[in-house]
Design a protein around this motif. Structure first.
Motif, PDB file in Angstrom:
ATOM      1  N   ARG A 303      37.880  37.092  24.760  1.00 51.07           N
ATOM      2  CA  ARG A 303      38.563  38.085  25.586  1.00 51.07           C
ATOM      3  C   ARG A 303      40.036  38.199  25.191  1.00 51.07           C
ATOM      4  O   ARG A 303      40.714  37.195  24.998  1.00 51.07           O
ATOM      5  CB  ARG A 303      38.448  37.667  27.050  1.00 51.07           C
ATOM      6  CG  ARG A 303      39.117  38.639  27.989  1.00 51.07           C
ATOM      7  CD  ARG A 303      38.807  38.282  29.421  1.00 51.07           C
ATOM      8  NE  ARG A 303      39.654  39.046  30.313  1.00 51.07           N
ATOM      9  CZ  ARG A 303      39.643  38.915  31.623  1.00 51.07           C
ATOM     10  NH1 ARG A 303      38.829  38.054  32.183  1.00 51.07           N
ATOM     11  NH2 ARG A 303      40.436  39.641  32.369  1.00 51.07           N
ATOM     12  N   ILE A 304      40.511  39.438  25.094  1.00 50.24           N
ATOM     13  CA  ILE A 304      41.919  39.672  24.764  1.00 50.24           C
ATOM     14  C   ILE A 304      42.661  40.022  26.045  1.00 50.24           C
ATOM     15  O   ILE A 304      42.171  40.790  26.867  1.00 50.24           O
ATOM     16  CB  ILE A 304      42.065  40.818  23.741  1.00 50.24           C
ATOM     17  CG1 ILE A 304      41.232  40.508  22.499  1.00 50.24           C
ATOM     18  CG2 ILE A 304      43.524  41.026  23.372  1.00 50.24           C
ATOM     19  CD1 ILE A 304      41.135  41.663  21.523  1.00 50.24           C
ATOM     20  N   LEU A 305      43.831  39.426  26.238  1.00 46.79           N
ATOM     21  CA  LEU A 305      44.610  39.692  27.448  1.00 46.79           C
ATOM     22  C   LEU A 305      45.538  40.885  27.274  1.00 46.79           C
ATOM     23  O   LEU A 305      45.625  41.738  28.142  1.00 46.79           O
ATOM     24  CB  LEU A 305      45.481  38.485  27.798  1.00 46.79           C
ATOM     25  CG  LEU A 305      44.869  37.352  28.590  1.00 46.79           C
ATOM     26  CD1 LEU A 305      45.957  36.395  29.018  1.00 46.79           C
ATOM     27  CD2 LEU A 305      44.130  37.876  29.810  1.00 46.79           C
ATOM     28  N   THR A 467      45.073  35.041  33.028  1.00 42.15           N
ATOM     29  CA  THR A 467      43.947  35.955  32.862  1.00 42.15           C
ATOM     30  C   THR A 467      44.031  37.151  33.796  1.00 42.15           C
ATOM     31  O   THR A 467      43.636  38.252  33.445  1.00 42.15           O
ATOM     32  CB  THR A 467      42.626  35.210  33.153  1.00 42.15           C
ATOM     33  OG1 THR A 467      42.770  33.874  32.723  1.00 42.15           O
ATOM     34  CG2 THR A 467      41.487  35.855  32.449  1.00 42.15           C
ATOM     35  N   TRP A 511      39.236  47.359  27.309  1.00 35.90           N
ATOM     36  CA  TRP A 511      37.778  47.471  27.317  1.00 35.90           C
ATOM     37  C   TRP A 511      37.213  46.200  27.923  1.00 35.90           C
ATOM     38  O   TRP A 511      37.954  45.254  28.193  1.00 35.90           O
ATOM     39  CB  TRP A 511      37.234  47.679  25.899  1.00 35.90           C
ATOM     40  CG  TRP A 511      37.529  46.567  24.952  1.00 35.90           C
ATOM     41  CD1 TRP A 511      36.963  45.324  24.950  1.00 35.90           C
ATOM     42  CD2 TRP A 511      38.471  46.567  23.870  1.00 35.90           C
ATOM     43  NE1 TRP A 511      37.485  44.564  23.932  1.00 35.90           N
ATOM     44  CE2 TRP A 511      38.409  45.302  23.256  1.00 35.90           C
ATOM     45  CE3 TRP A 511      39.356  47.524  23.362  1.00 35.90           C
ATOM     46  CZ2 TRP A 511      39.201  44.965  22.161  1.00 35.90           C
ATOM     47  CZ3 TRP A 511      40.134  47.169  22.271  1.00 35.90           C
ATOM     48  CH2 TRP A 511      40.050  45.915  21.680  1.00 35.90           C
ATOM     49  N   ASP A 513      36.030  43.005  29.716  1.00 36.67           N
ATOM     50  CA  ASP A 513      36.507  42.250  30.868  1.00 36.67           C
ATOM     51  C   ASP A 513      37.942  42.603  31.254  1.00 36.67           C
ATOM     52  O   ASP A 513      38.284  42.599  32.431  1.00 36.67           O
ATOM     53  CB  ASP A 513      36.410  40.754  30.580  1.00 36.67           C
ATOM     54  CG  ASP A 513      34.965  40.305  30.507  1.00 36.67           C
ATOM     55  OD1 ASP A 513      34.183  40.742  31.365  1.00 36.67           O
ATOM     56  OD2 ASP A 513      34.618  39.547  29.592  1.00 36.67           O
ATOM     57  N   ARG A 516      37.663  45.662  33.331  1.00 38.68           N
ATOM     58  CA  ARG A 516      37.104  45.319  34.653  1.00 38.68           C
ATOM     59  C   ARG A 516      38.188  44.693  35.522  1.00 38.68           C
ATOM     60  O   ARG A 516      38.343  45.005  36.692  1.00 38.68           O
ATOM     61  CB  ARG A 516      35.970  44.296  34.499  1.00 38.68           C
ATOM     62  CG  ARG A 516      34.643  44.867  34.109  1.00 38.68           C
ATOM     63  CD  ARG A 516      33.606  43.764  34.066  1.00 38.68           C
ATOM     64  NE  ARG A 516      33.217  43.326  35.398  1.00 38.68           N
ATOM     65  CZ  ARG A 516      32.900  42.082  35.714  1.00 38.68           C
ATOM     66  NH1 ARG A 516      32.931  41.130  34.812  1.00 38.68           N
ATOM     67  NH2 ARG A 516      32.555  41.759  36.934  1.00 38.68           N
ATOM     68  N   GLU A 517      38.914  43.768  34.915  1.00 39.95           N
ATOM     69  CA  GLU A 517      39.968  43.059  35.643  1.00 39.95           C
ATOM     70  C   GLU A 517      41.037  44.052  36.118  1.00 39.95           C
ATOM     71  O   GLU A 517      41.477  44.004  37.263  1.00 39.95           O
ATOM     72  CB  GLU A 517      40.597  42.012  34.720  1.00 39.95           C
ATOM     73  CG  GLU A 517      41.641  41.150  35.381  1.00 39.95           C
ATOM     74  CD  GLU A 517      41.059  39.868  35.962  1.00 39.95           C
ATOM     75  OE1 GLU A 517      40.456  39.106  35.194  1.00 39.95           O
ATOM     76  OE2 GLU A 517      41.207  39.647  37.159  1.00 39.95           O
TER      77      GLU A 517
ATOM     78  N   THR B   7      32.180  39.894  24.723  1.00 41.58           N
ATOM     79  CA  THR B   7      33.001  38.685  24.670  1.00 41.58           C
ATOM     80  C   THR B   7      32.193  37.553  25.271  1.00 41.58           C
ATOM     81  O   THR B   7      31.326  37.762  26.120  1.00 41.58           O
ATOM     82  CB  THR B   7      34.319  38.838  25.463  1.00 41.58           C
ATOM     83  OG1 THR B   7      34.007  39.184  26.797  1.00 41.58           O
ATOM     84  CG2 THR B   7      35.210  39.885  24.839  1.00 41.58           C
ATOM     85  N   MET B  17      36.793  37.341  36.997  1.00 36.37           N
ATOM     86  CA  MET B  17      37.698  38.413  37.400  1.00 36.37           C
ATOM     87  C   MET B  17      38.672  37.944  38.477  1.00 36.37           C
ATOM     88  O   MET B  17      39.400  38.733  39.046  1.00 36.37           O
ATOM     89  CB  MET B  17      36.898  39.585  37.987  1.00 36.37           C
ATOM     90  CG  MET B  17      36.036  40.314  37.012  1.00 36.37           C
ATOM     91  SD  MET B  17      37.017  41.161  35.783  1.00 36.37           S
ATOM     92  CE  MET B  17      36.446  40.317  34.327  1.00 36.37           C
TER      93      MET B  17
END
Lengths: 531, 405
Positions: A303-305, A467, A511, A513, A516-517, B7, B17
């Motif tokens: 995952r990229i932040l 995150t 894109w 996660d 979504r976040e 991912t 989340m």
């Protein structure tokens, strides 16, 4: 003595300015530091956070390489809380020329860098995230360094030695008398007031913006703005820095820094006007992921932040379109001998790693001009917070049984965590859950480290850098700031800006996660909190 | 531009989340302020532990491993697995003697079996409980499970020939409880399977599933057990047998904890390990077999779904089977953790929290006032019997007693 009179005025609150302010203040000068935004907002806060061993420059630039390794060893001593001694590998992949390795090791050794060839299998055991196809590995004393912390510690120490720091204050012009700079005119973006400050010497440490500052003073410096884009991954994929053992190129360094890891960089020439507003392009993101996955295959599915970009403050020398071959060397200009302008010095070029040396060179020149005879002591004097080899050692020096919150604070503040309130349950409660930042740590930053808003707070504490990118901590921290500043309206506006700024970094990688976040964050802020 | 297709991270910790629903549903959080909660202990803590193992927090031992966090997580994060893996990876404190005794369920069973009447007598004495409490930190309120003088394995071995005569065969992973403490459960299972026209075989060599070893810091030994069990299961699967179980926790351990926590590959046998009630329900539902029940059977049953069965998602099979029995008045109890979580509740330091967690469930059972409680987990049974006084029966035993003679 007139009001607003100093021995030296330093323009620029990046690491060079902060380091110079510290050095000047330690040599007994009356120092004023001026910064138009917050600390570390330029190139200082927009790089890998790599504690270079110098190996990267060994083949192309011996001088830079040996400067790096000397400063590397010094920073481990004076800024232990900002440095993570991870070591680094330079790996050779099947498509790279293994012959380069011998030349590389030889150049490293010549520059005084302890480079050691490690069997690829053994290297892979030490750093399992590396590309398993590697055909060669060289271990070097790389590490990671937190530039925000390093900058804040220098600034704090300068203040402890009597320096005055004015943030959010922009230089609008110089006060000249004949061929001598006597002082500066300023505008404060928060109070909206103009000011005048006087000193026999002004040091231009404004990084890439130094070109503009020089113009205001009436002299010309040609800077070479080269944009570098980077990606932050949401957790540490590697524990040891991974570099490619080849001529420096795009996206060939992966640095584990604090709780994340960073891949970079690219190098693109940009017009000077764009320096204030650099954007990461989709092509850059593609390139970083693709090249990054060659170093550590897991990056392709990690995952990229965020994505971000900085501008290298290189001084242009030739017509190289990429900016890669320009020396990262330090440029210290005495405008009296160069341009006949007295009382004005520019310190530029160089890099994060050599900030202390740059500060020493600038301060030596300042002292010569002021006829002050005092030796530089910054290489031997630890910065506030430094001391102790490991988190454990420091935490257990301060508390008998440190809690997780206290341990996490030590991971950021080092010995300075001692000053943070952490005995009661309120000060131990968490503001930022991703990075474990407590109420006590936030309050201590507000008290000691010139915090004007949430983004300033983030640079000093990592609030909002985890995150969730501010989802849970932004509103809590805003509450604490409202209390400290006594103004809820200001905090509400600030919160909006903060969340917008967080989104800016997420947009290029919006894109999966991260998206979504971001969507969830939007629900929380818009529909639950009504911001 | 090319997006990342997917991912992934260890136990999906990076897919969190931060919605915090896991912490809202954690049974430990409201009763133990020292526990940081699943989000903090799991995905949040993991990033810090990756930075430096020094950030491992001993308070992770308060996690029940009930997996309720994983059931509620909308992002598929294996929160409890992250926490238990961190304990395995970073907690190097050697387990104390008490934890060794509690965790080695099969060894203790073998040791106690020859002296079962004496052991049972001694462990139920008030003075023994006080001594264990003071010297051993096993809470004095706890009732020790009784040991049986004869093992289930021995019982079934003596009937192997007769079982072999059935045209259809299954293998049975009985677990330590049915073997050493309560062989009647195994016998009930055999009775029900035989009534369906199916013969029951033992596995060639069954070891304790290892769940208590994992919980008490003996994961290496658990992994050895897991390796041997997977071999034994493989032999059964190769012989074309489905492996049935009557303990929900053993089932979850064999299927999910082996690959996730112990890194023991069970992919070739995982789908063949099934809780007996699910197997029976599907058999009946498909019309392939029938069970005939007593006409005069009457019982008011309250069903408690064990947390690990909720994780498996199979609780519905257990209670739908019970509802098939004519004469059963059925109540499905609210979804709650009973608080014991295997050996957790036996430890003196956890006793209060354990009882506080179970309180809503105990209260509901008392207000429903059933004839008895049904539950697929033996440790829930101990907790509920001790805390409410109601008898707790495995659904398989209830089927067995309701079968037409």
């Amino acid at each position: 003595m007139k009001r607003n009179e100093y021995d030296v005025i330093i323009v620029g609150g990046g690491i060079t300015g902060a380091g110079t302010a510290r050095d000047c203040a330690m040599r007994g000068l009356r120092v004023l530091l001026i910064e138009r935004h917050d600390i570390a907002t330029g190139a200082t806060g927009r790089n890998h956070g790599l504690l270079h061993s110098g190996a990267r420059y060994a083949v192309t630039d011996q001088e830079s390489a040996s400067e790096c390794i000397r400063e590397n060893m010094i920073l481990r001593q004076i800024a232990s809380h900002c440095v993570d001694e991870t070591d680094g590998f330079f790996i050779t992949l099947p498509e790279d020329d293994l012959n380069y390795q011998a030349k590389f090791v030889e150049s490293c050794l010549a520059a005084g860098i302890n480079a050691e060839i490690v069997d690829p299998k053994e290297a892979l055991r030490m750093e399992p995230s590396m590309n398993p196809d590697l055909i060669g590995a060289v271990k070097v004393p790389d590490g990671s360094v937190d530039p925000f912390r390093l900058c804040a510690a220098n600034m704090l120490d300068a203040k402890l030695h009597g320096a005055q720091v004015l943030l959010y204050t922009e230089v609008t012009g110089f006060i000249k008398e004949g061929d001598r700079i006597q002082g500066i005119r300023t505008y404060n973006h928060q109070t909206h007031k103009s000011g005048e400050y006087y000193a026999p010497i002004t040091v231009n440490a404004a990084g890439i913006w130094g070109q503009h500052i020089a113009e205001l003073a009436g002299v010309k410096i040609g800077m070479f703005p080269a944009k570098g884009a980077l990606l932050i991954f949401a957790h540490r994929v590697n524990g040891i820095v991974i570099n490619r053992c080849r001529k420096p190129a795009n996206a060939d360094i992966l640095v584990p820094g604090d709780t994340v890891c960073v891949i970079g960089t690219t190098s693109t020439k940009i017009p000077f006007e764009e320096c204030d507003n650099v954007k990461v392009t989709p092509d850059e993101v593609n390139l970083l992921i693709e090249e990054g996955a060659k170093l550590a295959p897991a990056l392709a599915s990690t995952r990229i932040l965020r994505a971000y970009a900085g501008v290298r403050p290189l001084v242009s020398a030739d017509n190289d379109p990429s900016g890669r071959n320009i020396s990262r060397g330090i440029v210290c200009l005495d405008h009296e001998t160069r341009d006949g302008l007295k009382g004005f010095i520019t310190i530029t070029g160089g890099k994060l790693m050599t900030y202390r040396l740059m500060a020493e060179m600038a301060t030596d020149l300042v002292c010569r001009k002021l006829a002050v005879d005092k030796a530089c002591a910054t290489a031997e004097t630890p910065l506030p917070g430094s001391g102790g080899k490991s988190f454990r050692e420091v935490a257990e020096k301060i508390w008998e049984n440190p809690t997780t919150v206290q341990k996490a604070a030590v991971g950021r503040l080092g010995m300075a965590a001692e000053r943070m309130q952490s005995s009661d349950s309120v000060s131990q409660s968490l503001v930022c859950e991703c990075e474990e930042v407590s109420v006590g740590e936030i309050n201590s930053a507000i008290e000691r480290l010139d915090v004007n808003g949430l983004t300033d707070l983030r640079r000093r504490t990592r609030v909002g850098m985890g995150t969730c990118q501010g989802e849970l901590c932004g509103c809590r921290a805003a509450g604490l700031l409202a209390k400290a500043h006594g103004c809820a309206d200001r905090a509400r506006e600030d919160l909006k800006d903060f969340m917008t700024e967080r989104w800016k970094g997420m947009y290029p990688i919006g894109w999966g996660d991260a998206l979504r976040e971001a969507e969830y964050t939007q629900w929380v802020y818009k529909h639950v909190l009504g911001v | 531009m090319k997006l990342q297709e997917f991912t992934a991270s260890a136990h999906n910790f990076e897919e969190c989340m931060k919605c915090t629903i896991c912490t809202a549903y954690c049974p430990v959080v409201p009763v133990n302020p020292r526990y940081p909660g699943p989000k903090q202990a799991g995905p949040d803590g993991e990033r810090l532990r990756l930075k430096d193992p020094y950030f491992f927090n001993q308070a992770l031992k308060y996690c029940l491993n009930c997996k309720r966090c994983e059931v509620v997580c909308p992002s598929g994060v294996k929160v409890a697995d992250i926490i238990q893996s961190a304990r395995i990876r970073y907690d190097h404190t050697p387990p104390r003697l008490r934890d060794r005794v509690l965790a080695n369920t099969d060894f203790m069973g073998r040791l106690a079996r020859p002296f079962a009447p004496i052991v049972n007598g001694v462990t139920s004495l008030g003075v023994t409980k006080t001594v264990l409490d003071v010297t051993f930190a096993i809470d004095r309120h706890r009732t020790f499970p009784k040991y049986s003088g004869r093992s289930f394995e021995g019982w079934l071995k003596r009937r192997a020939k007769e079982q072999a005569k059935f045209p259809k065969q299954v293998a049975y992973f009985h677990g330590c409880y049915a073997n050493y403490n309560y062989p009647q459960l195994g016998k009930d299972f055999v009775k029900v399977m035989n009534a369906l026209g199916i013969g029951v075989q033992l596995l060639e060599k069954e070891k304790c599933c290892g769940v208590a070893l994992i919980a008490n810091g003996m994961s290496q030994k658990a992994a050895r057990n897991a390796g041997q069990n997977v071999q034994a299961l493989q032999k059964a699967v190769d012989a074309g047998l489905t492996v049935l179980t009557t303990s929900s926790t053993c089932t979850m351990t064999l299927r999910d904890e082996y690959p996730e926590l112990l890194k023991v590959d069970n992919a070739s046998v995982r789908d063949s390990v099934i809780l007996a009630t699910r197997y029976i329900y599907q058999l009946i539902e498909s019309g392939a077999a029938q069970l005939r029940f007593k006409e005069n059977y009457r019982a008011r049953i309250a069903y408690h779904m064990p947390c690990h069965l909720e994780k498996l998602g199979w609780g519905i099979f257990s209670y739908e089977l019970l509802k098939m029995i004519p004469g059963v008045e059925f109540t499905l109890l609210d979804s709650n953790c009973c608080g014991i979580s295997g050996t957790y509740g036996f430890k003196k330091e956890n006793y209060e929290a354990s009882q506080a967690i179970g309180k809503p469930l105990f209260d509901q059972i008392r207000s429903v006032n059933p004839d008895f409680v049904a539950c697929d987990c033996e440790t829930c049974k101990w907790q509920l019997e001790m805390s409410t006084g109601y008898t707790v029966k495995n659904p398989i035993s209830i089927l067995a007693e309701a079968l037409e003679d």
